[in-house]
Design a protein around this motif. Structure first.
Motif, PDB file in Angstrom:
ATOM      1  N   ILE A  12       0.845  -1.205   0.000  1.00 38.69           N
ATOM      2  CA  ILE A  12       0.000   0.000   0.000  1.00 38.69           C
ATOM      3  C   ILE A  12       0.880   1.254   0.000  1.00 38.69           C
ATOM      4  CG2 ILE A  12      -1.699   1.327   1.314  1.00 38.69           C
ATOM      5  CD1 ILE A  12      -2.794  -1.192  -0.139  1.00 38.69           C
ATOM      6  N   GLU A  13       1.959   1.240   0.769  1.00 45.04           N
ATOM      7  CA  GLU A  13       2.904   2.376   0.775  1.00 45.04           C
ATOM      8  C   GLU A  13       3.526   2.561  -0.612  1.00 45.04           C
ATOM      9  OE1 GLU A  13       5.753   1.679   3.836  1.00 45.04           O
ATOM     10  OE2 GLU A  13       4.343   2.131   5.483  1.00 45.04           O
ATOM     11  N   GLU A  18       5.275   5.489  -4.636  1.00 39.47           N
ATOM     12  CA  GLU A  18       5.962   5.282  -5.908  1.00 39.47           C
ATOM     13  C   GLU A  18       5.026   5.327  -7.116  1.00 39.47           C
ATOM     14  OE1 GLU A  18       8.987   2.297  -6.235  1.00 39.47           O
ATOM     15  OE2 GLU A  18       9.229   2.162  -4.058  1.00 39.47           O
ATOM     16  N   LYS A  19       3.839   4.720  -6.977  1.00 41.61           N
ATOM     17  CA  LYS A  19       2.912   4.670  -8.109  1.00 41.61           C
ATOM     18  C   LYS A  19       1.966   5.866  -8.148  1.00 41.61           C
ATOM     19  CE  LYS A  19       2.642   1.594 -10.592  1.00 41.61           C
ATOM     20  NZ  LYS A  19       3.334   1.378 -11.881  1.00 41.61           N
ATOM     21  N   ASN A  20       1.911   6.627  -7.049  1.00 42.40           N
ATOM     22  CA  ASN A  20       1.033   7.807  -6.969  1.00 42.40           C
ATOM     23  C   ASN A  20      -0.408   7.444  -7.347  1.00 42.40           C
ATOM     24  OD1 ASN A  20       0.555  10.519  -6.431  1.00 42.40           O
ATOM     25  ND2 ASN A  20       0.865  11.132  -8.559  1.00 42.40           N
ATOM     26  N   HIS A  24      -8.971   6.154  -4.362  1.00 43.71           N
ATOM     27  CA  HIS A  24      -9.977   5.151  -4.726  1.00 43.71           C
ATOM     28  C   HIS A  24      -9.316   3.831  -5.125  1.00 43.71           C
ATOM     29  CE1 HIS A  24     -13.556   3.337  -6.494  1.00 43.71           C
ATOM     30  NE2 HIS A  24     -12.851   3.103  -7.591  1.00 43.71           N
ATOM     31  N   THR A  25      -8.258   3.909  -5.935  1.00 45.94           N
ATOM     32  CA  THR A  25      -7.545   2.711  -6.373  1.00 45.94           C
ATOM     33  C   THR A  25      -6.917   1.993  -5.186  1.00 45.94           C
ATOM     34  OG1 THR A  25      -7.080   3.666  -8.541  1.00 45.94           O
ATOM     35  CG2 THR A  25      -5.664   1.859  -7.831  1.00 45.94           C
ATOM     36  N   ILE A  26      -6.287   2.759  -4.297  1.00 45.54           N
ATOM     37  CA  ILE A  26      -5.647   2.173  -3.119  1.00 45.54           C
ATOM     38  C   ILE A  26      -6.687   1.481  -2.231  1.00 45.54           C
ATOM     39  CG2 ILE A  26      -4.442   2.740  -0.954  1.00 45.54           C
ATOM     40  CD1 ILE A  26      -3.001   4.965  -2.611  1.00 45.54           C
ATOM     41  N   ARG A 175      -3.921  11.519 -10.003  1.00 44.38           N
ATOM     42  CA  ARG A 175      -3.591  12.953  -9.868  1.00 44.38           C
ATOM     43  C   ARG A 175      -2.997  13.545 -11.148  1.00 44.38           C
ATOM     44  NH1 ARG A 175      -0.690  12.143  -3.990  1.00 44.38           N
ATOM     45  NH2 ARG A 175      -2.453  11.166  -2.971  1.00 44.38           N
ATOM     46  N   LYS A 176      -3.371  12.948 -12.264  1.00 42.31           N
ATOM     47  CA  LYS A 176      -2.907  13.479 -13.546  1.00 42.31           C
ATOM     48  C   LYS A 176      -3.820  14.614 -13.987  1.00 42.31           C
ATOM     49  CE  LYS A 176      -0.842   9.155 -15.126  1.00 42.31           C
ATOM     50  NZ  LYS A 176      -0.907   8.043 -16.105  1.00 42.31           N
TER      51      LYS A 176
END
Length: 302
Positions: A12-13, A18-20, A24-26, A175-176
């Motif tokens: 999750i971290e 790293e993947k930003n 919602h996805t997390i 966040r794009k």
């Protein structure tokens, strides 16, 4: 299983930093992986090294037994695939238990959309003589005129509207950011709302906000609030159709493609990372197919 929980926390971290990935996805990945952890506990699987292909297949059969669609099962298996790929990369462990597990073929999905006549009825249902009516019309025109997500609409800031260029700057998934143009109808509705309705709604709250769309208490509206507005407008328009958060977005994409827009342009407007996400909109109505046939085939008519 402490070992599994530790890997889940690290994963999750990794998604956050790293993947930003979007919240919602997390949340979705975390839920899927916690459900799998509950399955492992029930089946008395005590360690990561005990998770093999047979365990995954048993989990897969239980998902189907619980009545999940192939689309939902595919998503959960994708979550597991990413998780074990992360462990494999970090630990340099052997073969992932997901290596030979094939994702089920998804059910063919055709997005639901409003016909243009239905859209006109929706617009008529918004009363532009009141502050809330002006807001509702602006929301409708912006959602349909830009194809942005309901969450993107709720998050829109005042400073991100450029009336000179007729564009908005939207923060999408991951966040794009992307610029999205809007047309004259949306421009007129937005200006009327901002100059009149929004100013009046602001007086109902002591809190000042830079969000464009406000609720009846003068505070920033939520995505759920926008969904409630859309439900209400559908009822007032006496439409015998269901509405869901993405239906306006589906209508935007479908109508663009039906009128000849190219797939790549629609992909960019929607903010899709992969073209395959946009290709689902290449369905067309029967009337449109008939028109294309009659106007294009040399033997369609005398």
């Amino acid at each position: 299983m402490p070992e599994y929980e530790d890997w889940l926390r690290q994963y999750i971290e990794y998604l956050q930093i790293e993947k930003n990935a979007s919240p919602h996805t997390i949340h979705m990945y975390k839920n899927d992986l916690q459900e799998f952890a509950a399955f492992l506990e029930k089946e008395v699987v005590d360690g990561i090294d005990e998770i093999e292909m047979g365990v995954i297949r048993l989990y897969l059969s239980q998902l189907y037994d619980n009545g999940l669609s192939r689309r939902s099962v595919s998503r959960k298996l994708s979550s597991l695939r990413g998780f074990f790929r992360f462990i494999e990369r970090e630990e340099g462990v052997g073969k992932s238990p997901m290596m030979d597990v094939r994702l089920p073929k998804e059910d063919q999905y055709i997005p639901q959309f409003f016909y243009e006549e239905e859209m006109e009825e929706l617009f008529k249902a918004a009363d532009p003589s009141t502050p809330l009516g002006q807001r509702n019309l602006a929301i409708l025109e912006l959602l349909y005129g830009t194809g942005i997500r309901v969450s993107e609409c709720a998050d829109l800031e005042m400073e991100r509207i450029d009336f000179q260029l007729s564009t908005i700057l939207v923060t999408g998934k991951g966040r794009k950011e992307r610029y999205v143009p809007f047309g004259q109808y949306a421009q007129d509705a937005l200006k009327a709302y901002i100059e009149n309705g929004r100013s009046e709604l602001l007086t109902k709250s002591n809190e000042k906000t830079t969000k464009v769309f406000l609720n009846n208490r003068g505070k920033a509206i939520t995505p759920r609030g926008i969904r409630t507005i859309l439900d209400k407008l559908v009822k007032e328009a006496s439409l015998t159709v269901d509405i869901h958060p993405h239906k306006m977005r589906h209508s935007f994409a479908t109508h663009l493609l039906n009128e000849g827009a190219d797939l790549r342009s629609v992909q960019e407007l929607l903010g899709h990372e992969h073209l395959s996400s946009t290709q689902v909109y290449t369905h067309v109505s029967k009337d449109r197919l008939r028109d294309v046939y009659l106007n294009s085939h040399p033997r369609a008519k005398k």
